[in-house]
Design an enzyme around this catalytic site. Structure first.
Site, PDB file in Angstrom:
ATOM      1  N   LYS A   1     -33.632  58.743 -54.843  1.00  0.00           N
ATOM      2  CA  LYS A   1     -33.503  58.006 -55.874  1.00  0.00           C
ATOM      3  C   LYS A   1     -33.976  56.758 -55.085  1.00  0.00           C
ATOM      4  O   LYS A   1     -34.182  56.215 -54.199  1.00  0.00           O
ATOM      5  CB  LYS A   1     -32.208  57.911 -56.396  1.00  0.00           C
ATOM      6  CG  LYS A   1     -32.044  56.761 -57.451  1.00  0.00           C
ATOM      7  CD  LYS A   1     -30.248  56.354 -57.159  1.00  0.00           C
ATOM      8  CE  LYS A   1     -29.993  55.263 -58.303  1.00  0.00           C
ATOM      9  NZ  LYS A   1     -28.635  54.783 -58.584  1.00  0.00           N
TER      10      LYS A   1
ATOM     11  N   CYS B   1     -21.727  47.393 -52.144  1.00  0.00           N
ATOM     12  CA  CYS B   1     -21.231  48.015 -52.017  1.00  0.00           C
ATOM     13  C   CYS B   1     -20.175  48.714 -51.228  1.00  0.00           C
ATOM     14  O   CYS B   1     -19.726  50.330 -51.234  1.00  0.00           O
ATOM     15  CB  CYS B   1     -22.350  49.421 -51.697  1.00  0.00           C
ATOM     16  SG  CYS B   1     -23.718  48.972 -53.126  1.00  0.00           S
TER      17      CYS B   1
ATOM     18  N   LYS C   1     -31.753  56.664 -50.774  1.00  0.00           N
ATOM     19  CA  LYS C   1     -31.343  56.247 -52.035  1.00  0.00           C
ATOM     20  C   LYS C   1     -32.429  54.907 -51.201  1.00  0.00           C
ATOM     21  O   LYS C   1     -31.199  54.018 -50.381  1.00  0.00           O
ATOM     22  CB  LYS C   1     -30.270  55.544 -52.009  1.00  0.00           C
ATOM     23  CG  LYS C   1     -29.890  54.681 -53.098  1.00  0.00           C
ATOM     24  CD  LYS C   1     -28.235  54.691 -53.888  1.00  0.00           C
ATOM     25  CE  LYS C   1     -28.833  53.580 -54.537  1.00  0.00           C
ATOM     26  NZ  LYS C   1     -26.454  53.557 -55.178  1.00  0.00           N
TER      27      LYS C   1
ATOM     28  N   GLU D   1     -32.040  60.693 -42.610  1.00  0.00           N
ATOM     29  CA  GLU D   1     -30.737  60.472 -43.775  1.00  0.00           C
ATOM     30  C   GLU D   1     -30.254  61.673 -44.320  1.00  0.00           C
ATOM     31  O   GLU D   1     -28.397  62.599 -43.906  1.00  0.00           O
ATOM     32  CB  GLU D   1     -30.993  59.231 -44.731  1.00  0.00           C
ATOM     33  CG  GLU D   1     -31.092  57.593 -44.120  1.00  0.00           C
ATOM     34  CD  GLU D   1     -30.007  57.104 -43.563  1.00  0.00           C
ATOM     35  OE1 GLU D   1     -28.512  57.807 -44.359  1.00  0.00           O
ATOM     36  OE2 GLU D   1     -29.788  56.158 -43.864  1.00  0.00           O
TER      37      GLU D   1
END
Length: 323
Positions: free
Chosen positions: A248, A129, A195, A233
């Site tokens: 997610k 990523c 996530k 986060e």
């Protein structure tokens, strides 16, 4: 007072009473339809996701039109580029697949809300990523500039909101600053704030051709064991300028959705991911459960946990059931 003075079945004895006292609702307006878009001329099926295809831009426009007519207000675009390189430079190409798709959607379905995924994994030859350092690890700070450049390119194409999914530290602040500097201060950031490094992403990685060529993403995605870290986060992303925060996956993390909903004042999204979609589709195909009933129950559970909006591959199908 206990039984017999209190009889909770009184409010369950008819459909009208049950509807009158229902605490949670699910409507097409709560849903976002994710779409995989490529520059090929025809659609191609996604292995492991029955009914999901990689779509040409014209196909994405057609499906978005149908979804909007059913009451789904938004789509989330994932681009599959024709070429890849070490930096993922197709991600910020103004003539890239996502940018062209955004332009087409805003021209053909102007009332549709268009969100774009901001990450480099679909565009890099190594599938990670972000930019790689010399030792093969992902260089967090070097990646921020490229993510910001990608977000600006998407905004320039007409995206209503950008959705960074990379999990780099500081990426929301970098994107917010870049958007503001380029005159896109009104564009929203929907941050994949919590996530997790999940086993439920497999079909997506096949669809987007984004599986890492080596290693995994546990060095930057959240450990499934860590709730408190997820909340940190989320709080940091809100402080950096996120307008919406996302959890997610969704079904295995309903507790996280609930805690995030209690912790922040911004809208909370849940991503009903590819593996969750696939397991219900395959279970229904095997006759193990009723697909419609199971899908509606799962999405309602996400709403009950606190999700204001749900990204789901079932979006237009569910909208048809509900309307």
């Amino acid at each position: 007072m206990g039984f017999p003075a209190t009889r909770l079945r009184r409010l369950r004895r008819s459909a009208g009473l049950r509807e009158l006292v229902r605490e949670t609702d699910l409507a097409p307006g709560h849903l976002v339809l994710p779409l995989f878009v490529h520059l090929e001329e025809t659609a191609s099926p996604v292995d492991g996701m029955p009914g999901v295809e990689r779509l040409p831009i014209s196909g994405a426009v057609a499906r978005s039109k149908r979804a909007r007519e059913l009451g789904v207000p938004a789509v989330l675009l994932f681009g599959i580029p024709p070429t890849k390189d070490d930096l993922g430079s197709q991600a910020w190409d103004d003539e890239g697949v996502v940018q062209l798709a955004v332009q087409a959607l805003k021209a053909e379905v102007p009332e549709l809300v268009v969100l774009t995924d901001v990450c480099l994994c679909q565009y890099t030859s190594h599938g990670h990523c972000g930019v790689l350092a010399a030792d093969g690890s992902v260089d967090n700070d070097a990646t921020l500039e490229l993510l910001a450049r990608t977000a600006v390119s998407h905004a320039r194409a007409g995206a209503d909101a950008v959705a960074p999914s990379d999990m780099m530290d500081g990426r929301v602040a970098a994107i917010r600053a870049a958007l503001d500097e380029e005159g896109f201060g009104e564009r929203a950031i929907v941050s994949y704030a919590a996530k997790f490094a999940s086993a439920f992403y497999g079909p997506f990685r096949a669809a987007a051709d984004s599986a890492p060529a080596f290693g995994d993403r546990r060095g930057y995605q959240l450990d499934p064991a860590n709730l408190r870290q997820a909340l940190r986060e989320v709080e940091l992303d809100v402080a950096e300028g996120a307008d919406v925060v996302m959890v997610k996956p969704a079904l295995p993390y309903l507790d996280v959705i609930a805690r995030v909903r209690d912790a922040v004042r911004v809208p909370v999204a849940a991503y009903n991911v590819s593996g969750e979609y696939a397991m219900l589709k395959y279970a229904a195909a095997a006759g193990a459960l009723d697909e419609r009933a199971a899908v509606l129950e799962a999405l309602l559970a996400m709403r009950r946990a606190g999700a204001d909006l749900i990204v789901t591959y079932f979006a237009d199908e569910v909208a048809g059931w509900l309307t």
